[in-house]
Design an enzyme around this catalytic site. Structure first.
Site, PDB file in Angstrom:
ATOM      1  CD  GLU A 292      -2.702  -1.382   2.484  1.00 14.62           C
ATOM      2  OE1 GLU A 292      -3.878  -1.756   2.463  1.00 14.62           O
ATOM      3  OE2 GLU A 292      -2.239  -1.205   3.619  1.00 14.62           O
TER       4      GLU A 292
HETATM    5  C1  TNX Z   1      -4.174  -4.094   4.510  1.00 15.42           C
HETATM    6  S1  TNX Z   1      -3.141  -6.707   3.945  1.00 15.42           S
HETATM    7  C2  TNX Z   1      -2.912  -3.771   4.896  1.00 15.42           C
HETATM    8  C3  TNX Z   1      -3.040  -3.282   6.426  1.00 15.42           C
HETATM    9  C4  TNX Z   1      -4.200  -3.157   6.976  1.00 15.42           C
HETATM   10  C5  TNX Z   1      -5.236  -4.341   6.483  1.00 15.42           C
HETATM   11  C6  TNX Z   1      -6.547  -4.367   7.386  1.00 15.42           C
HETATM   12  C7  TNX Z   1      -1.740  -5.430   3.792  1.00 15.42           C
HETATM   13  C8  TNX Z   1      -0.533  -5.929   3.579  1.00 15.42           C
HETATM   14  N1  TNX Z   1      -2.100  -4.045   4.346  1.00 15.42           N
HETATM   15  O1  TNX Z   1      -2.203  -2.164   6.507  1.00 15.42           O
HETATM   16  O2  TNX Z   1      -4.058  -3.210   8.236  1.00 15.42           O
HETATM   17  O3  TNX Z   1      -5.592  -4.182   5.244  1.00 15.42           O
HETATM   18  O4  TNX Z   1      -7.185  -5.543   7.010  1.00 15.42           O
END
Ligand code: TNX
Length: 474
Positions: A292
């Site tokens: 992300e």
């Molecule tokens: C996505 S899954 C994220 C996290 C969040 C999560 C909540 C991933 C690699 N990154 O930063 O906490 O969703 O479900």
């Protein structure tokens, strides 16, 4: 074979006539020339403590290190009327066997009931996948080391062998870095929603690592970069483009922060952090995040990942990263943790770089996202991949989830935006983590009704252990 009492389900279970009873003079005996001390220190002590008996040269519960067997987690457990023999080619396999033996005893008090009886049986067992992990996010909310150690004990009961600690994120930095004390002095203080922060000193971290190692669980630390770094930007002014420290974030937005990928100050910081984490961590892996990074330009991201992988390699570590880190030029042998390249996700880059590069892949699909609500009534948790009821956490296989990849593993995750306490964590993890544990331990067709039959005994065991699991899991 549903009436066999072991979960995750062993490769084979054959009942033999008769039963074995623990007596007043029952004891754990260790038979091995080579691995005696390690077995005595770990599995011997653990099992003796669990059954509330001693360790003696001759005893009726025998830990046998058999060098003709493979030196992995496989084991044979034989219970006859005279003795119970746990046999493996490795101390690790003996530890897994001890968990199986534990489950043969009545679920509600095996520890102190000296006259407990178990049915005679012969069990042959081995895991289907070598990496069976649990990730705990200690950044969004902080959890003291005791909470983590208790979760390690529970994970060990279900034969998990990796604990991935998500140590840093926008809302908090949770691991002491001696060359950069501001990270915890400033960045460790906050948490989501203004909850109290906290961090592990390096001594705390070493204690967690040793505690896990005694249960044959390997700790893999994650430093999430180049996104999810607000706590670092808040602590170290020169990581910011204008040299001004970022403000604390207590919200749960994602994709809001980035390191400066063309700044040498960034790489000096990464070097310090990776060097210290590498020296504290016996695992060959370090997880560098990579998820992300929405406000990082793609070419900057790829450049950053390649450089940080180089740094990890310099300190003797192999990297794991979330997609899309596999897009970057990384070393052969680097591992992908796949969290978004699944059929249940519409958006994102669907190119399977990892498959093209023949990388090994750790799978964390929706069924392993244990921060998702079970159903609409669940008080805690998120819904973006959910709901994930017990059946959804159980009824999948690694093969069908990643048909293109040769080497695949499993990791359950608990992100803690909405998880504030140990009880919250218990509630989200159990019983779904037991389902995930069986997905990683066994291969082939799932039998959900057989699983739920066996689960009944595990729920009693969890009651006896004080685990506040979810009962409304449908
Ligand atoms: C996505 S899954 C994220 C996290 C969040 C999560 C909540 C991933 C690699 N990154 O930063 O906490 O969703 O479900």
């Amino acid at each position: 074979m549903n009436n066999q009492p072991v979960t995750p389900k062993p490769v084979s279970y054959a009942e033999l006539p008769g039963s074995f009873t623990l007596g007043e003079d029952s004891a754990v005996a260790i038979k091995s020339d080579t691995a005696y001390q390690e077995i005595e220190r770990t599995t011997g002590a653990y099992l003796a403590d669990l059954l509330d008996i001693g360790i003696a040269v001759s005893g009726d519960i025998v830990l046998l290190h058999d060098e003709t067997m493979p030196a992995d987690e496989s084991y044979v457990l034989t219970v006859t009327e005279e003795e119970t023999v746990l046999k493996s080619g490795s101390p690790e396999g003996l530890f897994r066997a001890a968990q199986t033996l534990r489950q043969l005893f009545p679920p509600d008090g095996s520890r102190s009931d000296k006259s407990a009886s178990i049915r005679c049986a012969e069990i042959h067992d081995a895991p289907a996948y070598p990496y069976r992990g649990l990730m705990i996010d200690v950044a969004r909310h902080f959890f003291p080391k005791e909470v983590i150690m208790r979760q390690i004990d529970l994970a060990a009961l279900y034969k998990l062998n990796k604990l991935h600690l998500h140590l840093t994120d926008d809302q908090g930095w949770r691991i002491e870095i001696k060359s950069r004390p501001a990270l915890t002095e400033i960045g460790g203080q906050g948490a989501v929603g203004g909850a109290p922060g906290g961090f592990y000193t390096q001594e705390d971290y070493k204690e967690i690592v040793a505690y896990a190692a005694a249960r044959y669980i390997e700790v893999i630390p994650e430093i999430d970069m180049p996104g999810h770094v607000n706590a670092a930007l808040m602590s170290i002014p020169e990581l910011n483009p204008d040299g001004v420290s970022a403000e604390q974030r207590t919200d749960t937005e994602v994709g809001v922060s980035t390191l400066q990928c063309r700044s040498e100050a960034t790489y000096a910081f990464c070097d310090d952090v990776i060097r210290e984490m590498a020296s504290l961590t016996p695992s060959r892996y370090i997880h560098i995040g990579g998820d992300e990074a929405h406000i990082t330009a793609a070419e900057d991201y790829d450049y950053f990942i390649a450089r940080v992988c180089e740094t990890a390699k310099k300190y003797g570590k192999t990297t794991i990263g979330w997609n899309p880190y596999d897009r970057a030029e990384i070393f052969p042998g680097s591992v992908l943790q796949n969290w978004d390249r699944f059929p249940d996700r519409e958006e994102g880059d669907k190119t399977n770089y990892a498959a093209q590069k023949k990388m090994s892949v750790i799978l964390s699909p929706a069924g392993a996202y244990l921060d998702m609500k079970y159903n609409e009534k669940t008080a805690r948790g998120l819904m973006w991949r959910g709901p994930v009821n017990l059946e959804r956490s159980y009824d999948w296989t690694l093969e069908e989830t990643a048909p293109d990849n040769a080497v695949i593993d499993i990791e359950s995750t608990i992100w803690t935006e909405t998880i504030l306490t140990q009880d919250d964590m218990d509630y989200m993890l159990y019983p779904r983590l037991i389902a995930n544990a069986e997905v990683g331990w066994t291969k082939g067709a799932r039998d959900f009704s057989g699983f739920t039959e066996r689960l009944a005994a595990e729920l009693k065991r969890l009651d006896a252990l004080g685990v506040k699991y979810c009962r409304d899991y449908e």
